[in-house]
Each structure stands twice: as C-alpha cells, then as structure tokens.
Scaffold this motif. Structure first.
Motif, PDB file in Angstrom:
ATOM      1  N   UNK A   1      48.405  52.059  18.586  1.00 51.96           N
ATOM      2  CA  UNK A   1      48.327  52.299  20.024  1.00 51.96           C
ATOM      3  C   UNK A   1      48.287  53.804  20.268  1.00 51.96           C
ATOM      4  N   UNK A   2      48.030  54.169  21.495  1.00 56.38           N
ATOM      5  CA  UNK A   2      48.075  55.577  21.856  1.00 56.38           C
ATOM      6  C   UNK A   2      46.720  56.238  21.931  1.00 56.38           C
ATOM      7  N   UNK A   3      46.720  57.532  22.159  1.00 54.04           N
ATOM      8  CA  UNK A   3      45.478  58.262  22.384  1.00 54.04           C
ATOM      9  C   UNK A   3      44.569  58.334  21.158  1.00 54.04           C
ATOM     10  N   UNK A   4      45.149  58.366  19.958  1.00 57.77           N
ATOM     11  CA  UNK A   4      44.304  58.455  18.762  1.00 57.77           C
ATOM     12  C   UNK A   4      43.486  57.175  18.595  1.00 57.77           C
ATOM     13  N   UNK A   5      44.132  56.041  18.755  1.00 58.09           N
ATOM     14  CA  UNK A   5      43.415  54.773  18.650  1.00 58.09           C
ATOM     15  C   UNK A   5      42.347  54.674  19.735  1.00 58.09           C
TER      16      UNK A   5
ATOM     17  N   UNK B   1      40.732  57.171  21.136  1.00 56.63           N
ATOM     18  CA  UNK B   1      39.647  58.071  20.733  1.00 56.63           C
ATOM     19  C   UNK B   1      38.791  57.449  19.633  1.00 56.63           C
ATOM     20  N   UNK B   2      39.429  56.868  18.642  1.00 58.46           N
ATOM     21  CA  UNK B   2      38.686  56.233  17.548  1.00 58.46           C
ATOM     22  C   UNK B   2      37.846  55.073  18.072  1.00 58.46           C
ATOM     23  N   UNK B   3      38.407  54.265  18.946  1.00 60.95           N
ATOM     24  CA  UNK B   3      37.639  53.158  19.528  1.00 60.95           C
ATOM     25  C   UNK B   3      36.443  53.652  20.326  1.00 60.95           C
ATOM     26  N   UNK B   4      36.606  54.762  21.050  1.00 61.16           N
ATOM     27  CA  UNK B   4      35.476  55.327  21.805  1.00 61.16           C
ATOM     28  C   UNK B   4      34.378  55.820  20.879  1.00 61.16           C
ATOM     29  N   UNK B   5      34.778  56.504  19.804  1.00 59.37           N
ATOM     30  CA  UNK B   5      33.791  57.004  18.835  1.00 59.37           C
ATOM     31  C   UNK B   5      33.048  55.834  18.194  1.00 59.37           C
ATOM     32  N   UNK B   6      33.762  54.810  17.788  1.00 62.60           N
ATOM     33  CA  UNK B   6      33.130  53.630  17.195  1.00 62.60           C
ATOM     34  C   UNK B   6      32.173  52.981  18.192  1.00 62.60           C
ATOM     35  N   UNK B   7      32.558  52.882  19.444  1.00 62.80           N
ATOM     36  CA  UNK B   7      31.703  52.311  20.476  1.00 62.80           C
ATOM     37  C   UNK B   7      30.431  53.140  20.659  1.00 62.80           C
ATOM     38  N   UNK B   8      30.575  54.442  20.716  1.00 60.80           N
ATOM     39  CA  UNK B   8      29.398  55.312  20.888  1.00 60.80           C
ATOM     40  C   UNK B   8      28.466  55.186  19.700  1.00 60.80           C
ATOM     41  N   UNK B   9      29.029  55.239  18.484  1.00 60.05           N
ATOM     42  CA  UNK B   9      28.202  55.148  17.278  1.00 60.05           C
ATOM     43  C   UNK B   9      27.522  53.788  17.178  1.00 60.05           C
ATOM     44  N   UNK B  10      28.211  52.743  17.595  1.00 59.68           N
ATOM     45  CA  UNK B  10      27.665  51.391  17.475  1.00 59.68           C
ATOM     46  C   UNK B  10      26.635  51.056  18.542  1.00 59.68           C
ATOM     47  N   UNK B  11      26.811  51.565  19.766  1.00 58.10           N
ATOM     48  CA  UNK B  11      25.986  51.091  20.877  1.00 58.10           C
ATOM     49  C   UNK B  11      25.117  52.151  21.549  1.00 58.10           C
ATOM     50  N   UNK B  12      25.273  53.392  21.200  1.00 60.25           N
ATOM     51  CA  UNK B  12      24.533  54.436  21.918  1.00 60.25           C
ATOM     52  C   UNK B  12      23.800  55.357  20.947  1.00 60.25           C
ATOM     53  N   UNK B  13      22.962  54.755  20.110  1.00 59.84           N
ATOM     54  CA  UNK B  13      22.232  55.542  19.112  1.00 59.84           C
ATOM     55  C   UNK B  13      21.289  56.556  19.757  1.00 59.84           C
ATOM     56  N   UNK B  14      20.631  56.170  20.821  1.00 57.99           N
ATOM     57  CA  UNK B  14      19.687  57.067  21.494  1.00 57.99           C
ATOM     58  C   UNK B  14      20.399  58.320  21.980  1.00 57.99           C
ATOM     59  N   UNK B  15      21.574  58.152  22.545  1.00 61.65           N
ATOM     60  CA  UNK B  15      22.353  59.298  23.034  1.00 61.65           C
ATOM     61  C   UNK B  15      22.703  60.217  21.864  1.00 61.65           C
ATOM     62  N   UNK B  16      23.075  59.634  20.737  1.00 54.86           N
ATOM     63  CA  UNK B  16      23.422  60.440  19.559  1.00 54.86           C
ATOM     64  C   UNK B  16      22.204  61.211  19.073  1.00 54.86           C
ATOM     65  N   UNK B  17      21.046  60.552  19.010  1.00 51.04           N
ATOM     66  CA  UNK B  17      19.826  61.230  18.566  1.00 51.04           C
ATOM     67  C   UNK B  17      19.455  62.369  19.513  1.00 51.04           C
ATOM     68  N   UNK B  18      19.519  62.129  20.802  1.00 51.11           N
ATOM     69  CA  UNK B  18      19.196  63.170  21.782  1.00 51.11           C
ATOM     70  C   UNK B  18      20.165  64.336  21.650  1.00 51.11           C
ATOM     71  N   UNK B  19      21.450  64.037  21.539  1.00 49.19           N
ATOM     72  CA  UNK B  19      22.468  65.080  21.387  1.00 49.19           C
ATOM     73  C   UNK B  19      22.226  65.892  20.115  1.00 49.19           C
ATOM     74  N   UNK B  20      21.894  65.218  19.016  1.00 46.10           N
ATOM     75  CA  UNK B  20      21.627  65.905  17.751  1.00 46.10           C
ATOM     76  C   UNK B  20      20.407  66.812  17.870  1.00 46.10           C
ATOM     77  N   UNK B  21      19.331  66.325  18.478  1.00 43.48           N
ATOM     78  CA  UNK B  21      18.127  67.144  18.649  1.00 43.48           C
ATOM     79  C   UNK B  21      18.432  68.357  19.521  1.00 43.48           C
TER      80      UNK B  21
END
Length: 172
Positions: free
Chosen positions: A89-93, A95-115
């Motif tokens: 529980x807590x803020x670390x969990x 944060x980790x859940x948000x990162x996993x969600x972004x990596x799993x469901x928002x590939x386009x956003x990651x590619x745009x951000x990387x470019x």
C-alpha cells in the motif's frame, strides 16, 4: 498472503533469478561495453582503465548472482502478512501501478514522448560549443601555466605544437 504467493522459498528464488538475471546481465553488459570504448582511444591509461572497468563490472554481475542467491537462501524468520503489509500500500505502490498502466496501455504516448526527448537532445547537442583551453586545468601560479600562456600568446596557440609532436612521433 497476497494473491500469487505460493510460500515456496526455493521456487520464489528460482523465479527471481530467472527474471532478474537477464535484465541485470544486459545492464552490466551495456555498462561494461561503454567503459570498453576507452580501449580504442590509443591512450595507455584510458585503455587500462577501460579494460579494468569492463572486467570489474562483469565480475560484479557474477558476484551479484552468486551472493544474492546465497543471501536469500539463508534462514530468515518467516514474516507474516502484517510485517509486509506496508509494501502493498502507499504512494510507492500507487506510482508503480501508474507506471505499469502507462506502459501497458499508452504505447503511443511513450513513443511520442521518446521522440520528443530525442529531438530535444539533438537540438541541445547542436547548440554545444567548445570553449575549453589546455591551460584551464592548470593552476595560475604553476610554471607550466606561464610557459603555455607565453607560447599561446606568441605562437597563436599551444595545440599546433602538440599536433606536430604527435605527427613526428608517428613518422618515427
């Protein structure tokens, strides 16, 4: 226990080694390769440093595998769920859940951000200007500084002498 826990220490250790050893190997290999680039510089000190650093990093990988495996096989007191509840529980969990969600469901956003990051990096590199001088690292009171300053002032720089010396040394 949380979902997915089996309570088998050997099985957990085996899974950890299988999943993390490849990542750890790639990380250490990339770092070792980076230091190994010093080997092609031609400078004896940098070459020795590159060899030593690369071998040390690869040795650290092996030591990590061996020592971590041995450490986790030591008999520890079993922890019940209340001892590890703070890890689930807590803020670390969150944060980790948000990162996993972004990596799993928002590939386009990651590619745009990387470019965008790469474009900003290239733009930044094109704006770099070399402004260093050979005498920048030498103390002002040092006799070498005065000699180099004299040569720089009267002979339009110190570098041509160094290039001539290197050229003559290669010819011999």
């Amino acid at each position: 226990m949380s979902s997915g826990c089996h309570g088998n220490k050997v099985k957990a250790l085996s899974r950890m080694i299988q999943r993390l050893s490849t990542t750890n190997l790639l990380t250490n290999a990339a770092t070792a390769a980076g230091f190994a680039t010093f080997i092609i510089t031609g400078n004896k000190i940098l070459m020795e440093f590159g060899i030593l650093a690369s071998l040390s990093i690869l040795a650290a990988y092996v030591l990590t595998l061996v020592l971590c495996t041995d450490y986790f096989q030591l008999p520890f007191q079993h922890r019940n769920s209340r001892h590890i509840k703070h890890l689930e529980s807590g803020p670390v969990l969150h944060l980790i859940n948000r990162v996993v969600n972004i990596v799993s469901h928002k590939r386009t956003v990651i590619y745009i951000f990387t470019v965008l990051i790469v474009i900003i990096g290239i733009a930044g590199v094109t704006r770099l200007k070399s402004a260093g001088k050979i005498v920048d690292d030498i103390a002002r009171r040092d006799p070498i500084y005065r000699d180099l300053s004299f040569i720089e002032e009267h002979f339009k720089g110190v570098m041509p002498f160094e290039f001539q010396w290197i050229q003559r040394r290669k010819e011999v």
